[in-house]
Every structure is written in structure tokens, then in C-alpha cells.
Design a protein around this motif. Sequence first.
Motif, PDB file in Angstrom:
ATOM      1  N   ASP A   1       0.842  -1.202   0.000  1.00 10.57           N
ATOM      2  CA  ASP A   1       0.000   0.000   0.000  1.00 10.57           C
ATOM      3  C   ASP A   1       0.876   1.252   0.000  1.00 10.57           C
ATOM      4  OD1 ASP A   1       0.889   0.443   2.647  1.00 10.57           O
ATOM      5  OD2 ASP A   1      -0.933  -0.379   3.529  1.00 10.57           O
ATOM      6  N   SER A   2       0.245   2.407  -0.028  1.00  6.00           N
ATOM      7  CA  SER A   2       0.974   3.672  -0.141  1.00  6.00           C
ATOM      8  C   SER A   2       1.863   3.939   1.070  1.00  6.00           C
ATOM      9  CB  SER A   2       0.004   4.837  -0.364  1.00  6.00           C
ATOM     10  OG  SER A   2      -0.917   4.913   0.708  1.00  6.00           O
ATOM     11  N   VAL A   3       1.473   3.506   2.241  1.00  7.57           N
ATOM     12  CA  VAL A   3       2.308   3.697   3.429  1.00  7.57           C
ATOM     13  C   VAL A   3       3.596   2.882   3.299  1.00  7.57           C
ATOM     14  CG1 VAL A   3       2.448   3.358   5.927  1.00  7.57           C
ATOM     15  CG2 VAL A   3       0.346   4.230   4.912  1.00  7.57           C
ATOM     16  N   ASP A   4       3.488   1.646   2.826  1.00  4.68           N
ATOM     17  CA  ASP A   4       4.675   0.818   2.611  1.00  4.68           C
ATOM     18  C   ASP A   4       5.585   1.429   1.549  1.00  4.68           C
ATOM     19  OD1 ASP A   4       3.835  -1.092   4.482  1.00  4.68           O
ATOM     20  OD2 ASP A   4       2.775  -2.267   2.956  1.00  4.68           O
ATOM     21  N   VAL A   5       4.988   1.965   0.499  1.00  6.39           N
ATOM     22  CA  VAL A   5       5.776   2.588  -0.567  1.00  6.39           C
ATOM     23  C   VAL A   5       6.502   3.821  -0.034  1.00  6.39           C
ATOM     24  CG1 VAL A   5       5.632   3.793  -2.778  1.00  6.39           C
ATOM     25  CG2 VAL A   5       4.407   1.654  -2.452  1.00  6.39           C
ATOM     26  N   LEU A   6       5.843   4.606   0.797  1.00  2.56           N
ATOM     27  CA  LEU A   6       6.515   5.758   1.402  1.00  2.56           C
ATOM     28  C   LEU A   6       7.688   5.300   2.259  1.00  2.56           C
ATOM     29  CD1 LEU A   6       3.498   8.030   2.359  1.00  2.56           C
ATOM     30  CD2 LEU A   6       5.139   8.378   0.504  1.00  2.56           C
ATOM     31  N   ASP A   7       7.515   4.217   3.003  1.00  7.10           N
ATOM     32  CA  ASP A   7       8.600   3.650   3.802  1.00  7.10           C
ATOM     33  C   ASP A   7       9.768   3.238   2.904  1.00  7.10           C
ATOM     34  OD1 ASP A   7       9.125   3.382   6.476  1.00  7.10           O
ATOM     35  OD2 ASP A   7       7.991   1.528   6.739  1.00  7.10           O
ATOM     36  N   LEU A   8       9.462   2.626   1.773  1.00  6.28           N
ATOM     37  CA  LEU A   8      10.479   2.245   0.796  1.00  6.28           C
ATOM     38  C   LEU A   8      11.248   3.473   0.318  1.00  6.28           C
ATOM     39  CD1 LEU A   8      11.832   0.461  -1.458  1.00  6.28           C
ATOM     40  CD2 LEU A   8       9.771   0.880  -2.810  1.00  6.28           C
ATOM     41  N   LEU A   9      10.529   4.513  -0.067  1.00  5.45           N
ATOM     42  CA  LEU A   9      11.168   5.711  -0.610  1.00  5.45           C
ATOM     43  C   LEU A   9      11.986   6.446   0.438  1.00  5.45           C
ATOM     44  CD1 LEU A   9       8.264   6.896  -2.911  1.00  5.45           C
ATOM     45  CD2 LEU A   9      10.387   5.768  -3.602  1.00  5.45           C
ATOM     46  N   VAL A  10      11.502   6.517   1.668  1.00  2.00           N
ATOM     47  CA  VAL A  10      12.266   7.165   2.749  1.00  2.00           C
ATOM     48  C   VAL A  10      13.543   6.370   3.027  1.00  2.00           C
ATOM     49  CG1 VAL A  10      12.255   7.689   5.227  1.00  2.00           C
ATOM     50  CG2 VAL A  10      10.313   8.353   3.802  1.00  2.00           C
TER      51      VAL A  10
END
Length: 97
Positions: free
Chosen positions: A48-57
Amino acid sequence: MNFSRNEILDFVVNSIFLDRLELADDGYSAEDFSEETLILSEQGLGLDSVDVLDLLVGIEKKYQFKPIEIDSTFIDEVCASIGSVIDMVQSRMKIAA
């Protein structure tokens, strides 16, 4: 500093997906991932988008990038597969060099 595709793949898989996002707890191992692994699609990891944000950070911190401007188009295009994430990392390294 340049990192090979394999080095970036190793970081994304082991440090982000298996450790940070704890996908190892869901039964995944490093051998389950390749550049073709889909990130957002239910046919792949279905993150989901929260996991993707974690990936990008995690990528920003590891490679010391300036914050990435993130919108839905960026997520859909850049985070479609592990290979597309690696492409983004390598292109940002060239810009930073």
C-alpha cells in the motif's frame, strides 16, 4: 558514488522489504524477489501507499538523496516494480554526481 543494480536490489530486498517492512514475517525470502517483482500490484507484493513511502524514505536515507517529491503518478510509475525503483535510484545518483 555509483552502486550496481545488484547492490541496489540487495538493499531494497533485504533492508527494506524483508527487514523494515517485515515481509520475512509473511514468509518471503530474498530468493522470492527480482527486478521483475511487482510492488503495488496484487499479482506481486500488493504493497500500500504507506509501505511505498517507507520504501522511498529508506532509499532517501541510504543514498542521501534530497527528499523525493511524491504524488500518485510518481508512485504508479516509479514503484511499479523493483526494476523501476532501481532505475530511479541510478538516475538520481547520476544527477547528484
